[in-house]
Design a protein around this motif. Structure first.
Motif, PDB file in Angstrom:
ATOM      1  N   TYR A 141     -25.578   3.055  16.042  1.00 31.91           N
ATOM      2  CA  TYR A 141     -27.028   3.101  16.202  1.00 31.91           C
ATOM      3  C   TYR A 141     -27.659   3.901  15.060  1.00 31.91           C
ATOM      4  O   TYR A 141     -27.028   4.800  14.500  1.00 31.91           O
ATOM      5  CB  TYR A 141     -27.394   3.742  17.544  1.00 31.91           C
ATOM      6  CG  TYR A 141     -26.930   2.934  18.729  1.00 31.91           C
ATOM      7  CD1 TYR A 141     -27.738   1.939  19.266  1.00 31.91           C
ATOM      8  CD2 TYR A 141     -25.683   3.166  19.313  1.00 31.91           C
ATOM      9  CE1 TYR A 141     -27.305   1.182  20.353  1.00 31.91           C
ATOM     10  CE2 TYR A 141     -25.248   2.408  20.394  1.00 31.91           C
ATOM     11  CZ  TYR A 141     -26.065   1.424  20.910  1.00 31.91           C
ATOM     12  OH  TYR A 141     -25.650   0.672  21.979  1.00 31.91           O
TER      13      TYR A 141
ATOM     14  N   LYS B 113     -32.278   1.544  16.502  1.00 34.31           N
ATOM     15  CA  LYS B 113     -31.808   0.181  16.275  1.00 34.31           C
ATOM     16  C   LYS B 113     -30.276   0.166  16.304  1.00 34.31           C
ATOM     17  O   LYS B 113     -29.633   1.196  16.133  1.00 34.31           O
ATOM     18  CB  LYS B 113     -32.316  -0.335  14.932  1.00 34.31           C
ATOM     19  CG  LYS B 113     -33.839  -0.344  14.818  1.00 34.31           C
ATOM     20  CD  LYS B 113     -34.283  -0.826  13.445  1.00 34.31           C
ATOM     21  CE  LYS B 113     -35.793  -0.800  13.317  1.00 34.31           C
ATOM     22  NZ  LYS B 113     -36.250  -1.290  11.978  1.00 34.31           N
ATOM     23  N   LYS B 114     -29.721  -1.044  16.511  1.00 36.31           N
ATOM     24  CA  LYS B 114     -28.277  -1.159  16.672  1.00 36.31           C
ATOM     25  C   LYS B 114     -27.655  -2.035  15.593  1.00 36.31           C
ATOM     26  O   LYS B 114     -28.179  -3.101  15.259  1.00 36.31           O
ATOM     27  CB  LYS B 114     -27.941  -1.728  18.050  1.00 36.31           C
ATOM     28  CG  LYS B 114     -26.447  -1.764  18.356  1.00 36.31           C
ATOM     29  CD  LYS B 114     -26.179  -2.318  19.755  1.00 36.31           C
ATOM     30  CE  LYS B 114     -24.682  -2.330  20.065  1.00 36.31           C
ATOM     31  NZ  LYS B 114     -24.403  -2.885  21.412  1.00 36.31           N
TER      32      LYS B 114
ATOM     33  N   THR C 178     -31.689   5.327  13.253  1.00 41.31           N
ATOM     34  CA  THR C 178     -33.135   5.483  13.239  1.00 41.31           C
ATOM     35  C   THR C 178     -33.586   5.547  11.786  1.00 41.31           C
ATOM     36  O   THR C 178     -33.009   6.290  10.986  1.00 41.31           O
ATOM     37  CB  THR C 178     -33.559   6.780  13.946  1.00 41.31           C
ATOM     38  OG1 THR C 178     -33.062   6.775  15.282  1.00 41.31           O
ATOM     39  CG2 THR C 178     -35.077   6.915  13.963  1.00 41.31           C
TER      40      THR C 178
END
Length: 292
Positions: free
Chosen positions: A189, A182-183, A191
């Motif tokens: 970024y 995800k950003k 996880t």
């Protein structure tokens, strides 16, 4: 960058410079490096007269003699005259032997072929010492020196570590393609390893966490796990990318976070972390506040 200090910063490659005339040296500002040199020279005089009077007992009526000693001290420092002249030798030796190498290392890293301009350094220095009107005042000189030093340092680091910058950008781009990534804003970024359900920290919050930091090649450069105890820290007192991640992590979460170099240390070198390095952290947010 921290405020420049006449004693702490003193260091600028001892290029050959001799001034028989002890009046203010005329500036010759053709390049950014010339302007930086002048600004640093003038900035170093901030608080200097108080230092000379209070610490060295110098009579400021003899600043011409002081400058004579500074000029000779930079180049030789062997003449052992008294009072203002001796103070000038002392400061000149510090400039030539300590300050110049230090500033050059700060700006140019390990590139020993680069140096700021000693001529323009002394132009700024002598102008301020004699109370003459210069290209800028001392406050402007401090601000100019800080800005131009950062800009020149970033340019020098990019020339030296440009390949690392490219590799870091490629690493972040590849990480972004992984499943489940995800950003956040600013190109960060992450996880989710474990989803927490506690409150979100604020930027001024004190939090307690465990973490492990790795370089793009997997080298661990820091780990609270290895030290065996959680770490308390203020959310807004770490690198920007780490702060950004914490602001979005509910307490109880465990994330892996990929931080691009510009949100980490950028052009700075920090221990095992080379300039322009992307970083990967495992962050385990244990609680708000410092655990006892």
């Amino acid at each position: 960058m921290k405020k420049l200090s006449i004693v702490a910063v003193i260091a600028i490659a001892a290029a050959s410079f001799t001034a028989c005339n002890n009046s203010a040296t005329k500036a010759d500002l053709k390049t950014d490096l010339d302007t930086l040199s002048y600004a640093i020279g003038m900035a170093q005089t901030n608080g200097l007269k108080d230092y000379l009077v209070q610490r060295l007992g110098v009579d400021t009526a003899y600043m011409d003699d002081f400058l004579k000693g500074v000029n000779e001290g930079i180049n030789s420092g062997d003449d052992k005259k008294r009072n203002a002249y001796m103070a000038g030798i002392q400061i000149g030796q510090q400039i030539g032997q300590q300050m110049m190498p230090g500033i050059n290392r700060e700006i140019f890293g390990s590139d020993s072929t680069q140096t700021i301009s000693l001529k323009n350094f002394m132009a700024g220095f002598s102008t301020a010492v004699l109370g003459k009107k210069g290209v800028m005042n001392t406050e402007q000189a401090i601000q100019t020196a800080q800005k131009k030093m950062e800009a020149l340092k970033a340019k020098a680091m990019e020339e030296q570590y440009g390949e690392n910058k490219k590799k870091s950008a490629a690493f972040v781009a590849e990480y972004a393609k992984k499943d489940g990534v995800k950003k956040l804003d600013k190109g960060i970024y992450y996880t989710v390893i474990k989803e927490g359900n506690g409150p979100l920290p604020k930027d001024t919050s004190m939090v307690t966490l465990q973490y492990e930091g790795k370089l793009a090649d997997g080298t661990v450069f820091d780990s609270s796990y290895q030290r065996g105890k959680p770490v308390p820290m203020r959310v807004n007192q770490v690198i920007p990318g780490f702060t950004e991640a914490l602001l979005h992590m509910p307490v109880g979460s465990v994330w892996e976070v990929c931080i691009p170099q510009e949100q980490a240390y950028g052009a700075r070198e920090a221990g095992k972390i080379k300039p322009f390095s992307a970083l990967v952290f495992k962050i385990e947010l244990l609680s708000l506040g410092a655990q006892k």
